[in-house]
Design an enzyme around this catalytic site. Structure first.
Site, PDB file in Angstrom:
ATOM      1  N   ASP A 125      35.401  30.480  47.073  1.00  0.00           N
ATOM      2  CA  ASP A 125      35.800  31.575  48.181  1.00  0.00           C
ATOM      3  C   ASP A 125      35.579  31.108  49.591  1.00  0.00           C
ATOM      4  O   ASP A 125      36.226  31.099  50.520  1.00  0.00           O
ATOM      5  CB  ASP A 125      35.103  32.847  47.731  1.00  0.00           C
ATOM      6  CG  ASP A 125      36.207  33.736  46.915  1.00  0.00           C
ATOM      7  OD1 ASP A 125      37.588  33.476  46.951  1.00  0.00           O
ATOM      8  OD2 ASP A 125      35.874  34.389  46.181  1.00  0.00           O
ATOM      9  N   ASP A 143      43.723  35.315  51.540  1.00  0.00           N
ATOM     10  CA  ASP A 143      42.974  35.409  50.231  1.00  0.00           C
ATOM     11  C   ASP A 143      42.612  33.978  49.751  1.00  0.00           C
ATOM     12  O   ASP A 143      43.365  33.338  49.426  1.00  0.00           O
ATOM     13  CB  ASP A 143      43.808  36.088  49.317  1.00  0.00           C
ATOM     14  CG  ASP A 143      43.087  36.585  48.004  1.00  0.00           C
ATOM     15  OD1 ASP A 143      41.731  35.912  47.861  1.00  0.00           O
ATOM     16  OD2 ASP A 143      43.284  37.296  47.256  1.00  0.00           O
ATOM     17  N   ILE A 188      40.821  32.806  47.492  1.00  0.00           N
ATOM     18  CA  ILE A 188      41.025  32.452  45.924  1.00  0.00           C
ATOM     19  C   ILE A 188      41.436  33.858  45.457  1.00  0.00           C
ATOM     20  O   ILE A 188      40.612  34.768  45.152  1.00  0.00           O
ATOM     21  CB  ILE A 188      39.925  32.008  45.231  1.00  0.00           C
ATOM     22  CG1 ILE A 188      39.217  30.578  45.717  1.00  0.00           C
ATOM     23  CG2 ILE A 188      40.221  31.891  43.654  1.00  0.00           C
ATOM     24  CD1 ILE A 188      38.087  30.199  44.959  1.00  0.00           C
ATOM     25  N   THR A 239      40.658  35.464  40.579  1.00  0.00           N
ATOM     26  CA  THR A 239      39.314  34.859  40.199  1.00  0.00           C
ATOM     27  C   THR A 239      38.878  34.355  38.777  1.00  0.00           C
ATOM     28  O   THR A 239      38.514  33.528  38.415  1.00  0.00           O
ATOM     29  CB  THR A 239      38.058  35.815  40.658  1.00  0.00           C
ATOM     30  OG1 THR A 239      38.190  36.104  41.993  1.00  0.00           O
ATOM     31  CG2 THR A 239      36.720  35.242  40.084  1.00  0.00           C
TER      32      THR A 239
END
EC number: 3.1.3.7
Length: 358
Positions: free
Chosen positions: A54, A141, A143, A146
């Site tokens: 992330d 965003d 990632i 998840t």
């Protein structure tokens, strides 16, 4: 508006290369996580691989945006506090970024390079904008999906440009998405897709791991299908039941006229905004994301890029009442749920949603 004359050419090039670089990094990380899990050395509660991915993805993309458009704001999912408190994670992340920058060195002139941890922290924290209805900002965003990322399944890197509350550009990198999706079991074609949309120009597909930023004229234009008969329709939904109400969605499909004997085969379950990509490319017809509770509000970065992809491929997106999504409300949408479909059936889908939610 033609492929070559749209006003967002520089923005699209920067977004494309940044998303490609971040997608390659997250793909490599996801693959390594899956291998580690198979060997039994990754614990279920270990969130560090996702954290690293992330942060690295957000740092790469934010840096590219600020390098090229220093006055633009960014609504990002992460801030750097957790990273600054864990120098071990920060060191691992910088190693990954350095590696991917070498592997994609041809992008450096446009998206830049990150060379130390402080620069990374600063880049991540560029994502602190609150958004709003005026001016220009990006929604990221780093990632999306998840759980899919951890399973080695579907996830996406999603970036959108918003002007005065309207999405004008979207780029979605889908590292594990096959070009052809027939059902939950049947996937074929090139793995790794880049889906892009520009307001007034259209929606496009290209290979994610092909080097460079192809002009739109060399990419494949994608369009939604115009199916109306329930026997022809396919629905995309999430995998995780905590993100949307699958039971309500099952009722909606029944109300719309799906045959109970075939509805399971007509439903494709995918994590992340890859659902929008499958819909926009004509491989599904309806996207259902019904709220799990009445107070939950969606984050704008979870839908902005997908929203323009659907509109520019000939579809329609709205909340459970059919109203367009409002991306000028801050970091969250001011509505409940998300429904997308081709224009020929959108109103009928909303009617079914309304009936079930009475």
């Amino acid at each position: 508006m033609s492929h070559s004359t749209h006003p967002y050419q520089k923005e699209l090039e920067v977004a494309t290369l940044a998303v490609k670089r971040a997608s390659l990094l997250t793909k490599q990380l996801s693959d390594s996580i899956v291998q580690t899990a198979k060997s039994g050395t990754l614990t279920k509660d270990d969130k560090s691989p996702v954290t690293i991915g992330d942060f690295a993805s957000q740092a790469i993309i934010n840096h590219a945006i600020k390098l090229n458009f220093p006055n633009d704001e960014i609504v990002g999912e992460e801030d750097s506090r957790e990273l600054q408190e864990n120098t071990g994670l920060a060191d691992q992340m910088l190693q990954l970024i350095t590696k991917i920058q070498k592997e994609t060195s041809g992008y450096n002139d446009i998206v830049g390079t990150l060379t130390d941890k402080n620069e990374v922290y600063q880049s991540i924290d560029f994502g602190n904008s609150q958004g709003g209805s005026k001016g220009r900002f990006w929604a990221l965003d780093p990632i999306d999906g998840t759980k899919g990322f951890l399973r080695g399944d579907q996830f996406a890197v999603c970036l959108a440009l918003i002007e005065d509350g309207k999405v004008v550009l979207g780029v979605i990198g889908c590292p594990n998405l096959s070009e052809n999706i027939v059902s939950n079991e049947e996937h074929s074609g090139v793995v790794g897709g880049l889906y892009s949309a520009v307001k007034g120009v259209g929606s496009f597909y290209s290979e994610l791991f092909k080097e460079g930023a192809e002009p739109l004229s060399q990419q494949k234009r994608i369009k939604m299908q115009n199916h109306t008969n329930p026997s022809q329709l396919k629905v995309v939904e999430g995998v995780e039941k905590g993100h949307s109400s699958h039971s309500t969605q099952t009722e909606i499909k029944a109300k719309f006229g799906f045959d109970s004997a075939t509805v399971a085969k007509q439903t494709i379950n995918l994590d992340s905004q890859v659902k929008y990509c499958v819909l926009a490319s004509g491989q599904a017809d309806i996207y259902l994301r019904l709220p799990v509770n009445e107070t939950y509000r969606e984050k704008i970065w979870d839908h902005a890029a997908g929203n323009i992809l659907i509109y520019e491929s000939g579809g329609q997106v709205g909340d459970v009442t059919g109203s367009p999504l409002n991306f000028g409300n801050g970091r969250t949408l001011d509505s409940k749920g998300v429904i997308a479909a081709n224009k020929g059936i959108f109103d009928k889908v909303i009617d079914a949603v309304t009936e079930v939610r009475k």
